[in-house]
Design a protein around this motif. Structure first.
Motif, PDB file in Angstrom:
ATOM      1  N   UNK A 198     -29.513  55.385   8.528  1.00 36.15           N
ATOM      2  CA  UNK A 198     -30.907  54.940   8.623  1.00 36.15           C
ATOM      3  C   UNK A 198     -31.380  54.383   7.286  1.00 36.15           C
ATOM      4  N   UNK A 199     -31.005  55.043   6.199  1.00 34.71           N
ATOM      5  CA  UNK A 199     -31.372  54.552   4.866  1.00 34.71           C
ATOM      6  C   UNK A 199     -30.772  53.175   4.631  1.00 34.71           C
ATOM      7  N   UNK A 200     -29.507  53.015   4.965  1.00 29.52           N
ATOM      8  CA  UNK A 200     -28.817  51.737   4.797  1.00 29.52           C
ATOM      9  C   UNK A 200     -29.503  50.626   5.574  1.00 29.52           C
ATOM     10  N   UNK A 201     -29.849  50.902   6.828  1.00 26.17           N
ATOM     11  CA  UNK A 201     -30.466  49.880   7.669  1.00 26.17           C
ATOM     12  C   UNK A 201     -31.855  49.496   7.170  1.00 26.17           C
ATOM     13  N   UNK A 202     -32.620  50.476   6.718  1.00 23.37           N
ATOM     14  CA  UNK A 202     -33.979  50.192   6.258  1.00 23.37           C
ATOM     15  C   UNK A 202     -33.995  49.468   4.913  1.00 23.37           C
ATOM     16  N   UNK A 203     -33.139  49.895   3.999  1.00 22.82           N
ATOM     17  CA  UNK A 203     -33.217  49.397   2.621  1.00 22.82           C
ATOM     18  C   UNK A 203     -32.293  48.224   2.339  1.00 22.82           C
ATOM     19  N   UNK A 204     -31.211  48.115   3.088  1.00 24.77           N
ATOM     20  CA  UNK A 204     -30.251  47.051   2.827  1.00 24.77           C
ATOM     21  C   UNK A 204     -29.100  47.467   1.936  1.00 24.77           C
ATOM     22  N   UNK A 205     -29.083  48.731   1.481  1.00 23.82           N
ATOM     23  CA  UNK A 205     -27.976  49.186   0.627  1.00 23.82           C
ATOM     24  C   UNK A 205     -27.734  50.677   0.855  1.00 23.82           C
ATOM     25  N   UNK A 206     -26.546  51.134   0.505  1.00 27.11           N
ATOM     26  CA  UNK A 206     -26.200  52.539   0.648  1.00 27.11           C
ATOM     27  C   UNK A 206     -26.954  53.373  -0.387  1.00 27.11           C
ATOM     28  N   UNK A 207     -27.363  54.574  -0.025  1.00 27.69           N
ATOM     29  CA  UNK A 207     -28.134  55.404  -0.958  1.00 27.69           C
ATOM     30  C   UNK A 207     -27.245  56.127  -1.967  1.00 27.69           C
ATOM     31  N   UNK A 208     -27.790  56.395  -3.135  1.00 25.87           N
ATOM     32  CA  UNK A 208     -27.138  57.322  -4.056  1.00 25.87           C
ATOM     33  C   UNK A 208     -27.341  58.739  -3.517  1.00 25.87           C
ATOM     34  N   UNK A 209     -26.679  59.694  -4.127  1.00 31.81           N
ATOM     35  CA  UNK A 209     -26.837  61.085  -3.699  1.00 31.81           C
ATOM     36  C   UNK A 209     -28.293  61.531  -3.836  1.00 31.81           C
ATOM     37  N   UNK A 210     -28.916  61.133  -4.944  1.00 30.56           N
ATOM     38  CA  UNK A 210     -30.320  61.522  -5.184  1.00 30.56           C
ATOM     39  C   UNK A 210     -31.246  60.846  -4.183  1.00 30.56           C
ATOM     40  N   UNK A 211     -30.995  59.553  -3.907  1.00 32.52           N
ATOM     41  CA  UNK A 211     -31.835  58.824  -2.950  1.00 32.52           C
ATOM     42  C   UNK A 211     -31.713  59.438  -1.558  1.00 32.52           C
ATOM     43  N   UNK A 212     -30.493  59.805  -1.170  1.00 31.61           N
ATOM     44  CA  UNK A 212     -30.286  60.384   0.157  1.00 31.61           C
ATOM     45  C   UNK A 212     -30.982  61.734   0.279  1.00 31.61           C
ATOM     46  N   UNK A 213     -30.940  62.527  -0.788  1.00 31.03           N
ATOM     47  CA  UNK A 213     -31.623  63.821  -0.772  1.00 31.03           C
ATOM     48  C   UNK A 213     -33.132  63.626  -0.612  1.00 31.03           C
ATOM     49  N   UNK A 214     -33.694  62.673  -1.333  1.00 30.33           N
ATOM     50  CA  UNK A 214     -35.130  62.397  -1.217  1.00 30.33           C
ATOM     51  C   UNK A 214     -35.476  61.877   0.175  1.00 30.33           C
ATOM     52  N   UNK A 215     -34.624  61.009   0.704  1.00 32.13           N
ATOM     53  CA  UNK A 215     -34.834  60.460   2.048  1.00 32.13           C
ATOM     54  C   UNK A 215     -34.788  61.573   3.096  1.00 32.13           C
ATOM     55  N   UNK A 216     -33.817  62.488   2.963  1.00 36.05           N
ATOM     56  CA  UNK A 216     -33.732  63.640   3.871  1.00 36.05           C
ATOM     57  C   UNK A 216     -35.011  64.463   3.818  1.00 36.05           C
ATOM     58  N   UNK A 217     -35.515  64.678   2.609  1.00 28.52           N
ATOM     59  CA  UNK A 217     -36.739  65.465   2.441  1.00 28.52           C
ATOM     60  C   UNK A 217     -37.932  64.772   3.109  1.00 28.52           C
ATOM     61  N   UNK A 218     -38.000  63.450   3.012  1.00 20.00           N
ATOM     62  CA  UNK A 218     -39.084  62.710   3.658  1.00 20.00           C
ATOM     63  C   UNK A 218     -39.000  62.854   5.174  1.00 20.00           C
TER      64      UNK A 218
END
Length: 446
Positions: free
Chosen positions: A92-112
């Motif tokens: 979902x992060x990849x599709x929305x943003x256009x790029x793969x998330x870093x570990x920190x970005x994915x953790x923040x995205x999960x929290x959201x």
């Protein structure tokens, strides 16, 4: 004849347009060319569906590939599975943003996502449990429109607000589907009403299984559902529901209206409900083929289906063939790999082997039935998805809603691209009128 009958008869009669006129005016029915390739109506960077090459004006079959933001699906799946994590949130992060998330970005995205899972106060009672419904897709669409009223920035089309709305919908869809199912079951099947609150430590797939079954699920079951969510998340801009999202979004309407329209599209039996037809067909085959391991007997029954002498007499082998894929559907390949392990865990390996046998035999029988000019066909994702859901003890009423729980990520990505893109223009194709003009008649002369 009642007025209803009269109106219906008139509607049917006036809708009957000579098929030769479509050829005369070169109409692209279904927005498809004569060779069945899609009419090019837009550009995208979100998804790419590859099933053939075009050489010298002809379609040349090839192994299917599916790309999310340029990343091949099989590589994406291999990446998160080899790391031992679920991949829907990353997808979902990849599709929305256009790029793969870093570990920190994915953790923040999960929290959201976790923060957005809970529905607004009284929403479950007033919108889902009190306004009863028999169809979960309709309840989901109604709930999406209801969320408009709870969003003070519902009409804000700024990119950051569209992202906020997207994350909210991705998080809430599994909850709405689970609650709608139990509300329907309680109201119409006289069964217990069960409402489980989403758990913050669980992934999207785990949470969905938890809300449906409590803690009664295995790791393999959660892995299979996560894979299913990933492989259904996006399929290019031309599929009916994503195109619907783009058409409605091009009019500059709000997010909730656009997504409700997409849900209406996905509900259709020619789109999101295909795996249910596969399940019905397989039950018919299991009942009429005495030896599931006898390929000749299976092939003979498939020929009966093609000859409209078995199952629903439509001549269709459901789950076999696709508008784009030829030699293989990468989603079906990925799902089949894991489905075998699930079948072993559930003691249903014989049934899985029957599916695999039909996947192998159906194209051969089809070529024999159609002759040398038969198109190249393969099993599509719907062929195995229903079997997987059945092994997970997921009720049939939510097979298509699961599709929506996944595809909402792709829909939101397409909406973002349509609304925020540089080439904004309302989508408006042309229809040619082929009825002669007639004079208006006064009432006494009709």
């Amino acid at each position: 004849m009642s007025l209803y009958d009269k109106l219906a008869e008139g509607a049917v009669k006036s809708s009957d347009i000579d098929k030769e006129l479509f050829d005369k005016f070169n109409v692209k029915r279904g927005l498809r060319n004569a060779d069945f390739s899609g009419v090019l109506v837009g550009l995208t960077t979100i998804g790419d569906v590859v099933g053939y090459d075009k050489m010298d004006g002809k379609l040349v079959p090839r192994e299917g590939r599916l790309y999310y933001r340029g990343v091949e699906l099989k590589d994406l799946v291999k990446g998160f599975q080899s790391a031992g994590r679920h991949g829907f949130e990353e997808t979902a992060y990849l599709l929305l943003s256009g790029h793969l998330p870093t570990s920190a970005d994915l953790k923040t995205f999960d929290d959201l996502l976790v923060a957005e899972r809970d529905l607004p106060p009284f929403f479950s009672k007033n919108m889902i449990l009190s306004l009863r419904g028999r169809d979960i897709m309709n309840m989901l669409a109604r709930s999406v429109l209801g969320l408009y009223t709870a969003d003070e920035e519902a009409e804000d089309l700024s990119p950051i607000n569209l992202i906020k709305q997207s994350i909210s919908l991705i998080a809430k869809f599994p909850v709405i589907v689970a609650y709608s199912y139990f509300g329907m079951r309680h109201s119409y099947q006289r069964k217990s009403l069960v409402i489980r609150h989403p758990q913050p430590e669980l992934s999207a797939a785990e949470n969905f299984l938890y809300m449906l079954k409590g803690e009664n699920y295995t790791k393999l079951e959660a892995d299979l559902l996560d894979l299913s969510l990933v492989i259904h998340a996006e399929h290019g801009g031309g599929n009916n529901s994503s195109f619907t999202t783009r058409v409605v979004s091009s009019a500059q309407t709000d997010t909730y209206s656009a997504i409700a329209a997409a849900l209406g599209s996905l509900k259709g039996g020619l789109h999101g409900g295909a795996n249910l037809k596969v399940m019905d067909m397989m039950e018919n085959i299991k009942a009429n083929v005495s030896n599931w391991s006898d390929e000749q007997e299976v092939a003979e029954y498939l020929m009966k289906i093609l000859n409209k002498k078995a199952f629903d007499n439509t001549g269709k082998i459901y789950g076999i063939g696709h508008a784009i894929y030829t030699y293989s559907d990468p989603r079906a390949v990925l799902l089949k790999e894991k489905a075998k392990a699930l079948a072993e865990e559930k003691g249903r390996l014989d049934e899985f082997n029957l599916y695999a046998s039909i996947e192998k035999l159906a194209p051969e029988v089809f070529y024999k039935f159609k002759g040398e000019n038969a198109k190249v066909i393969c099993a599509n994702v719907d062929f195995y998805s229903g079997f997987v859901y059945d092994c997970l003890n997921i009720p049939k009423e939510i097979y298509t809603p699961i599709f929506a729980v996944s595809r909402i990520a792709g829909w939101c990505a397409h909406r973002l691209e349509e609304v925020c893109g540089s080439s904004k223009r309302i989508i408006r194709p042309a229809y040619k009128n082929v009825l002669e003009y007639i004079p208006y008649l006064e009432m006494d002369h009709r």
